[in-house]
Design a protein around this motif. Sequence first.
Motif, PDB file in Angstrom:
ATOM      1  N   GLU A   1      70.245  -9.585 -63.245  1.00 28.30           N
ATOM      2  CA  GLU A   1      70.823  -9.944 -61.956  1.00 28.30           C
ATOM      3  C   GLU A   1      71.600 -11.244 -62.146  1.00 28.30           C
TER       4      GLU A   1
ATOM      5  N   ASN B   1      69.070 -13.689 -64.049  1.00 28.40           N
ATOM      6  CA  ASN B   1      67.633 -13.468 -64.153  1.00 28.40           C
ATOM      7  C   ASN B   1      67.383 -12.055 -64.653  1.00 28.40           C
TER       8      ASN B   1
ATOM      9  N   TYR C   1      65.754  -8.617 -64.120  1.00 23.79           N
ATOM     10  CA  TYR C   1      65.201  -7.792 -63.050  1.00 23.79           C
ATOM     11  C   TYR C   1      64.264  -6.796 -63.720  1.00 23.79           C
TER      12      TYR C   1
ATOM     13  N   LYS D   1      70.018  -4.649 -54.674  1.00 18.20           N
ATOM     14  CA  LYS D   1      70.335  -5.669 -55.663  1.00 18.20           C
ATOM     15  C   LYS D   1      71.540  -5.212 -56.487  1.00 18.20           C
TER      16      LYS D   1
ATOM     17  N   LEU E   1      73.082  -5.269 -59.962  1.00 19.64           N
ATOM     18  CA  LEU E   1      72.505  -5.482 -61.284  1.00 19.64           C
ATOM     19  C   LEU E   1      73.438  -4.968 -62.371  1.00 19.64           C
TER      20      LEU E   1
END
Length: 209
Positions: free
Chosen positions: A177, A146, A148, A166, A168
């Motif tokens: 992500e 996805n 971010y 997160k 990343l």
Amino acid sequence: GAWGIHASLLPKYAGGAPLTWAIINGEKKTGITFFRFKDGVDDGDIIDQKSFVINYTDTVKDVYKKATMASKKVLIKTLTNIRNVKFTPQDKNKLEYYPQRSPEDGLVNWNLTAENIYNFVRAQTLPYPCAFSKIYNEKVKIFDCNVYDLNNFNYKAGEVVKIRNKVLVATKDKFIEIGEVDVKKKIYRFRDYVRIKNLWGKIFSNKKL
């Protein structure tokens, strides 16, 4: 003559891997074309077409299913009224040809935008060979990801970072992500793979293995 179905709205996306290319390019709509074969590539007379939406979350598997359903509808419509079929010649000057793709073409370029990379991954995920990258000489196949939505001002493209709890990967403009990955035929959540391999601050390569 011989008739066939091509998974695009000809003359757009003639040639190879039309669904994959459409998703990579961020198209919001595509379709299928029932056409009569000629000597060239996807340049025959059009019998019928049916379009459908590519949703932002659709993967190539989802779009392939839509193409299959659209093809069935066009076949039933045409073949049950075959005496009234009409052929519409294509304007060959408008044909847009795309090349075939191989698994090696799935290499991620982290210097692209996060949106470009998101489209690239969903266009080639299962049951296709998947987009991939390389770190520590290991090929990491990416199943899903996805965008971010946070601007990247401090990190190099391809760098693995932790922000707001997160895990990343930095891109040209924002972050990706990553969900699940396949490394040597073993499936990991990406955050677990990073922890196990201690990849904080390491950079994914844009070079092939």
